[in-house]
Scaffold this motif. Sequence first.
Motif, PDB file in Angstrom:
ATOM      1  N   GLY A 124       0.768  -1.240   0.000  1.00 44.22           N
ATOM      2  CA  GLY A 124       0.000   0.000   0.000  1.00 44.22           C
ATOM      3  C   GLY A 124       0.792   1.279   0.000  1.00 44.22           C
ATOM      4  N   SER A 125       2.124   1.238  -0.173  1.00 46.32           N
ATOM      5  CA  SER A 125       2.913   2.473  -0.180  1.00 46.32           C
ATOM      6  C   SER A 125       2.762   3.179  -1.525  1.00 46.32           C
ATOM      7  CB  SER A 125       4.384   2.176   0.089  1.00 46.32           C
ATOM      8  OG  SER A 125       5.150   3.360  -0.097  1.00 46.32           O
ATOM      9  N   ALA A 126       2.021   4.278  -1.535  1.00 51.83           N
ATOM     10  CA  ALA A 126       1.824   5.044  -2.774  1.00 51.83           C
ATOM     11  C   ALA A 126       3.141   5.642  -3.254  1.00 51.83           C
ATOM     12  CB  ALA A 126       0.802   6.151  -2.548  1.00 51.83           C
ATOM     13  N   LEU A 127       4.008   6.007  -2.272  1.00 52.89           N
ATOM     14  CA  LEU A 127       5.304   6.585  -2.654  1.00 52.89           C
ATOM     15  C   LEU A 127       6.144   5.565  -3.394  1.00 52.89           C
ATOM     16  CD1 LEU A 127       6.177   8.598   0.569  1.00 52.89           C
ATOM     17  CD2 LEU A 127       5.196   9.433  -1.560  1.00 52.89           C
ATOM     18  N   ALA A 128       6.102   4.288  -2.941  1.00 54.03           N
ATOM     19  CA  ALA A 128       6.841   3.239  -3.641  1.00 54.03           C
ATOM     20  C   ALA A 128       6.281   3.055  -5.048  1.00 54.03           C
ATOM     21  CB  ALA A 128       6.764   1.937  -2.863  1.00 54.03           C
ATOM     22  N   MET A 129       4.966   3.118  -5.171  1.00 56.51           N
ATOM     23  CA  MET A 129       4.348   3.002  -6.505  1.00 56.51           C
ATOM     24  C   MET A 129       4.816   4.128  -7.411  1.00 56.51           C
ATOM     25  SD  MET A 129       0.429   2.162  -5.356  1.00 56.51           S
ATOM     26  CE  MET A 129       0.073   1.004  -4.029  1.00 56.51           C
ATOM     27  N   LEU A 130       4.859   5.358  -6.866  1.00 56.09           N
ATOM     28  CA  LEU A 130       5.330   6.497  -7.649  1.00 56.09           C
ATOM     29  C   LEU A 130       6.764   6.307  -8.097  1.00 56.09           C
ATOM     30  CD1 LEU A 130       3.893   9.663  -5.856  1.00 56.09           C
ATOM     31  CD2 LEU A 130       3.704   9.131  -8.279  1.00 56.09           C
ATOM     32  N   GLU A 131       7.605   5.836  -7.164  1.00 54.75           N
ATOM     33  CA  GLU A 131       9.021   5.644  -7.487  1.00 54.75           C
ATOM     34  C   GLU A 131       9.193   4.568  -8.550  1.00 54.75           C
ATOM     35  OE1 GLU A 131      10.295   4.979  -3.544  1.00 54.75           O
ATOM     36  OE2 GLU A 131      10.429   7.117  -3.074  1.00 54.75           O
ATOM     37  N   LEU A 132       8.431   3.484  -8.445  1.00 57.57           N
ATOM     38  CA  LEU A 132       8.496   2.427  -9.461  1.00 57.57           C
ATOM     39  C   LEU A 132       8.039   2.955 -10.818  1.00 57.57           C
ATOM     40  CD1 LEU A 132       7.137  -0.534  -7.334  1.00 57.57           C
ATOM     41  CD2 LEU A 132       9.357  -0.495  -8.494  1.00 57.57           C
ATOM     42  N   SER A 133       7.003   3.782 -10.821  1.00 63.74           N
ATOM     43  CA  SER A 133       6.521   4.366 -12.074  1.00 63.74           C
ATOM     44  C   SER A 133       7.621   5.170 -12.756  1.00 63.74           C
ATOM     45  CB  SER A 133       5.307   5.264 -11.803  1.00 63.74           C
ATOM     46  OG  SER A 133       4.924   5.933 -12.971  1.00 63.74           O
ATOM     47  N   GLU A 134       8.325   5.990 -11.966  1.00 64.49           N
ATOM     48  CA  GLU A 134       9.383   6.827 -12.534  1.00 64.49           C
ATOM     49  C   GLU A 134      10.562   5.970 -12.998  1.00 64.49           C
ATOM     50  OE1 GLU A 134      10.860  10.544 -13.760  1.00 64.49           O
ATOM     51  OE2 GLU A 134       8.882   9.722 -13.282  1.00 64.49           O
ATOM     52  N   MET A 135      10.872   4.919 -12.249  1.00 65.97           N
ATOM     53  CA  MET A 135      11.963   4.030 -12.645  1.00 65.97           C
ATOM     54  C   MET A 135      11.671   3.387 -14.001  1.00 65.97           C
ATOM     55  SD  MET A 135      12.780   2.295  -8.935  1.00 65.97           S
ATOM     56  CE  MET A 135      13.883   1.015  -9.529  1.00 65.97           C
ATOM     57  N   TYR A 136      10.440   2.912 -14.180  1.00 66.28           N
ATOM     58  CA  TYR A 136      10.087   2.282 -15.456  1.00 66.28           C
ATOM     59  C   TYR A 136       9.995   3.313 -16.587  1.00 66.28           C
ATOM     60  CZ  TYR A 136       9.285  -2.394 -13.592  1.00 66.28           C
ATOM     61  OH  TYR A 136       9.457  -3.641 -13.041  1.00 66.28           O
ATOM     62  N   GLN A 138      11.834   6.061 -16.908  1.00 65.95           N
ATOM     63  CA  GLN A 138      13.160   6.509 -17.328  1.00 65.95           C
ATOM     64  C   GLN A 138      14.142   5.365 -17.564  1.00 65.95           C
ATOM     65  OE1 GLN A 138      14.986   9.883 -15.547  1.00 65.95           O
ATOM     66  NE2 GLN A 138      13.092  10.636 -14.651  1.00 65.95           N
ATOM     67  N   GLY A 139      13.742   4.133 -17.218  1.00 61.62           N
ATOM     68  CA  GLY A 139      14.661   3.007 -17.393  1.00 61.62           C
ATOM     69  C   GLY A 139      15.792   3.020 -16.389  1.00 61.62           C
ATOM     70  N   HIS A 140      15.531   3.511 -15.167  1.00 62.24           N
ATOM     71  CA  HIS A 140      16.548   3.533 -14.116  1.00 62.24           C
ATOM     72  C   HIS A 140      16.494   2.228 -13.319  1.00 62.24           C
ATOM     73  CE1 HIS A 140      16.982   8.211 -13.905  1.00 62.24           C
ATOM     74  NE2 HIS A 140      17.528   7.674 -14.973  1.00 62.24           N
ATOM     75  N   ASN A 141      17.549   1.435 -13.420  1.00 65.52           N
ATOM     76  CA  ASN A 141      17.686   0.166 -12.693  1.00 65.52           C
ATOM     77  C   ASN A 141      16.675  -0.902 -13.123  1.00 65.52           C
ATOM     78  OD1 ASN A 141      19.877   0.971 -10.850  1.00 65.52           O
ATOM     79  ND2 ASN A 141      18.338   2.370 -10.005  1.00 65.52           N
ATOM     80  N   VAL A 142      15.842  -0.593 -14.096  1.00 63.51           N
ATOM     81  CA  VAL A 142      14.928  -1.566 -14.712  1.00 63.51           C
ATOM     82  C   VAL A 142      14.867  -1.227 -16.201  1.00 63.51           C
ATOM     83  CG1 VAL A 142      13.474  -1.966 -12.676  1.00 63.51           C
ATOM     84  CG2 VAL A 142      12.928  -0.081 -14.237  1.00 63.51           C
ATOM     85  N   SER A 143      14.379  -2.173 -16.988  1.00 59.22           N
ATOM     86  CA  SER A 143      14.198  -1.880 -18.410  1.00 59.22           C
ATOM     87  C   SER A 143      13.046  -0.889 -18.570  1.00 59.22           C
ATOM     88  CB  SER A 143      13.880  -3.163 -19.186  1.00 59.22           C
ATOM     89  OG  SER A 143      14.954  -4.067 -19.089  1.00 59.22           O
ATOM     90  N   ALA A 144      13.273   0.128 -19.391  1.00 65.16           N
ATOM     91  CA  ALA A 144      12.215   1.125 -19.619  1.00 65.16           C
ATOM     92  C   ALA A 144      10.960   0.432 -20.156  1.00 65.16           C
ATOM     93  CB  ALA A 144      12.694   2.180 -20.606  1.00 65.16           C
ATOM     94  N   ASP A 145       9.825   0.802 -19.594  1.00 67.36           N
ATOM     95  CA  ASP A 145       8.552   0.164 -19.983  1.00 67.36           C
ATOM     96  C   ASP A 145       7.428   1.147 -19.680  1.00 67.36           C
ATOM     97  OD1 ASP A 145       6.175  -1.328 -20.116  1.00 67.36           O
ATOM     98  OD2 ASP A 145       7.208  -3.173 -19.591  1.00 67.36           O
ATOM     99  N   ASP A 146       6.944   1.827 -20.715  1.00 69.89           N
ATOM    100  CA  ASP A 146       5.919   2.854 -20.531  1.00 69.89           C
ATOM    101  C   ASP A 146       4.622   2.283 -19.960  1.00 69.89           C
ATOM    102  OD1 ASP A 146       7.487   4.910 -21.349  1.00 69.89           O
ATOM    103  OD2 ASP A 146       6.771   4.943 -23.409  1.00 69.89           O
ATOM    104  N   GLN A 147       4.261   1.062 -20.358  1.00 68.38           N
ATOM    105  CA  GLN A 147       3.021   0.474 -19.845  1.00 68.38           C
ATOM    106  C   GLN A 147       3.133   0.175 -18.347  1.00 68.38           C
ATOM    107  OE1 GLN A 147       2.716  -2.376 -23.396  1.00 68.38           O
ATOM    108  NE2 GLN A 147       0.609  -2.206 -22.721  1.00 68.38           N
ATOM    109  N   GLN A 148       4.311  -0.361 -17.944  1.00 65.25           N
ATOM    110  CA  GLN A 148       4.534  -0.608 -16.519  1.00 65.25           C
ATOM    111  C   GLN A 148       4.521   0.706 -15.737  1.00 65.25           C
ATOM    112  OE1 GLN A 148       5.329  -3.156 -14.272  1.00 65.25           O
ATOM    113  NE2 GLN A 148       4.681  -4.719 -15.723  1.00 65.25           N
ATOM    114  N   ALA A 149       5.177   1.730 -16.320  1.00 67.51           N
ATOM    115  CA  ALA A 149       5.212   3.037 -15.650  1.00 67.51           C
ATOM    116  C   ALA A 149       3.795   3.560 -15.433  1.00 67.51           C
ATOM    117  CB  ALA A 149       6.026   4.025 -16.482  1.00 67.51           C
ATOM    118  N   LEU A 150       2.967   3.449 -16.462  1.00 66.26           N
ATOM    119  CA  LEU A 150       1.597   3.938 -16.357  1.00 66.26           C
ATOM    120  C   LEU A 150       0.785   3.105 -15.353  1.00 66.26           C
ATOM    121  CD1 LEU A 150      -0.431   6.001 -17.497  1.00 66.26           C
ATOM    122  CD2 LEU A 150      -1.049   4.311 -19.223  1.00 66.26           C
ATOM    123  N   GLU A 151       1.025   1.802 -15.347  1.00 64.34           N
ATOM    124  CA  GLU A 151       0.274   0.931 -14.443  1.00 64.34           C
ATOM    125  C   GLU A 151       0.575   1.270 -12.978  1.00 64.34           C
ATOM    126  OE1 GLU A 151      -2.250  -1.703 -12.857  1.00 64.34           O
ATOM    127  OE2 GLU A 151      -2.151  -1.064 -14.957  1.00 64.34           O
TER     128      GLU A 151
END
Length: 836
Positions: A124-136, A138-151
């Motif tokens: 339930g951490s919304a901040l973690a969700m936000l950080e994961l969205s930005e990581m996906y 920009q492709g930081h430490n994960v493969s860039a994936d616009d659909q994952q970022a949006l999800e």
Amino acid sequence: MDTKKLLTYSLSALLLGGGCAYLGDSLGSYSAACQDLPALTAELEHSARQSELPSAQVLLAALQHSGAAKQLVSTESEHLLRSASAAHLPAAQRLLGQYQLSQLQPEGDPYSAVQNLKQAAANGSALAMLELSEMYRQGHNVSADDQQALEWLRRAAASGNAQAQYLLGQRLSASLDAYSSGTEGAQWLEKARQKGSRPAQLLLGRLYRDGQGVGQDEAKGRNLIQTLAEQNYAPAQYELGCMYLSGQGISKDSAQAQEWLKKAAAQNYGEANCKLALMYLEGNGVAKDPAKALDWLQQAVRQNSPTAQRRLGMLYRDGQGVGKDIAKALAYLEQAARQDDARAQYFAACLYDNVTPQGHAAGTPQKLRDHAKALRWLETAARLGDSDAQYALGQRYRLGRYVAKNGEKAVEWLEKARQQGNNAALLSLGAMYEKGDGVKADGDKAVELFTLAAKRGDVRSQVHLGEIYEAGKIVPADYQKALDIYAQASKQGCANGTYHLGKMYEEGHGVSKNLSKARSLYEEAAQKKDADALAALGSMYYVGRGVGIDVGKAANYYLAAAKRGHTAAMGMMAYLYQSGEGGIPRDMNKALEMYTRAAKQGDPLCQYALGEIYEKGQGVSANYQKAFTYYKMAAENSEPRAQLALGQMYESGRGVSADSNAAVKWYTKAASNGSVVAQRYLGKYYYDRGDMRTAAADNFAKAFDWFKKAADRGDAISQRSVAALYDNAYITTCPTDKGQAVEYYKMAAHQGDLAAMTRLISLYQQDQAYDKALYWLEKAAFDYGCSRAYRDLYFMAESGQGMPRDPEKAERYRNLWVSTNGNGPDLPIGDTPIGY
């Protein structure tokens, strides 16, 4: 419970409940409420070690990780966070993931850190969700994936996080990709606004004002923005000032514009300083005053505004209001770039590459050019979402410009740019799929991309789409569609669209042929200086198509088109200057200049013409090396005559070292491109190297095949050569067939080949078919004035062999033989020559 312990528990509750937008807000409130940080840290340490409050471990680790308690406690962050994570605290799991990422070495594996962030998000951490969205994203430490970022962004927004709701609304309102909806974007922005998000309210105001994704309601949009401005929100004050300046959604009022912009500037809002600077620079709503403009910008620069740094850099780049200085431009642009100003990063990259955003030379001194730096800034700007940088990066990988060519990377970046509405990226992607350039060719995909750009009003795409439907190469030809698309481009003021409409009328594609209408449309486009239309008018007057022939008027149009870079028009002007046709003053210097310009633009006909000029010394001194250079250019552009000429130069060693293998290579290319003469040359080449006593006997078969290709396309010498090979029984690798020999001799003879006539006469005489022999002798004599034919006719009339004896005729033939002896063409004597 004392104040410090109360704060500890209160802040813990916030962390457990996810009520803070950012951890930084929590720490700031915590420090502000208690100035005794050492005592507060001690209280946290006690709570953490007694495990009476797991969230105290999180807070203490956060203080340590942020550096707030760096001088007071040892670095126990990871240990404390792992302990708190065991209690399934999402804040601990998130901070542990962050901590692990911060400690990650370049070659390290981020898997554990990312998993901790995902656990926090799952809890339930919304901040973690936000950080994961930005990581996906920009492709930081994960493969860039616009659909994952949006999800991940959707999940954070659905959890009630106002920042996520704002960011999701922003993306859905602005993006043009398949996952977007402007209406849905406005709905998320409204949710964020109701939770007090001022950025969401500002963006919502813009959407209502502009009618983007929502029904246009200028009053509602203005009220949303003005309410924020009156609440002293600088971005809204800036927006309201811009509205008053432009009259967008409000009555234009330059005084009000200045007032609101100055209020925003007083809060160190750099965009406002920049807008005020531009007002004074351009005289927009105020008297033009470059000094005041510079002052406003410098104020913002002193406030470390990246926007002001970028604007000042651009002024130095363009020499606007200041002396042009690329070094200073780069210095200011890089200041802004280091503050993550993506536009500054893009502009700096352009300067390091010595280009302007429009693709012209930027005038960057050689010592400042640095393609590696340009690439780094482009990559950074592209990751930050700058569509121009994404497009430029995609083009680099598409064309292999300063990087290894990579179709996959090209598509990745061009796709990102096109999802942000970059029409140039759509065009490039369409071209890649159309030509199979770096990707598998896909005509349907190309048309889909061009159609999307055309619907967005991009006239270049409209014109190209019209060309595709007109040509019918990658889709079935559809003249009506082409006509409609060209008309759409023409209505938008596209001169080239108007030209193409004219071309449809000239050729009768989709409409009745109408040369008058075509000329009218060409003239309309020519008034807008369209090079294609100017050249088309030149051609109409040159050949007299729909108008009287007027070479002088044609030359005027050709010259105007040539000045605008039209290669075919350059070629025509070069020819007119060279030939002096139609009273155009002959001028070999101008002809060479035009031919050379067109040749540099890759025109194979002009490259070939230059080769011929230098080989034959037409108006210049013969220069075989230059001839070879231009022939090679044209040959590599698939010009068959140049390929033939190049083969001849290699065979003879003129302008280049003799090389029979290279000669055959270029003869073969020319022959494959339809050059009949090259097919004959190949026949001669292999015939000359044939030898029935060795393995080279196969060369006669090759010679026969090439001669026959040329013969069947009407080449008289090749027809005679094929006939001779049918005729020569000793060449066992070629078919022997006297009937076919006679037929091919007749083909060549009907085209005036005297050697073929000689052999025909001989064969008919051998077969005592004197009437047929007589036919060809008379043809050779009376049609071509051959002395030897008159001689043979004299002997036949004198002796009565092959015709009735006729002394009178014999005397007349003898006189003609004597009068032509040694003059004019003559029938060859001896073996029938092959390949000459």
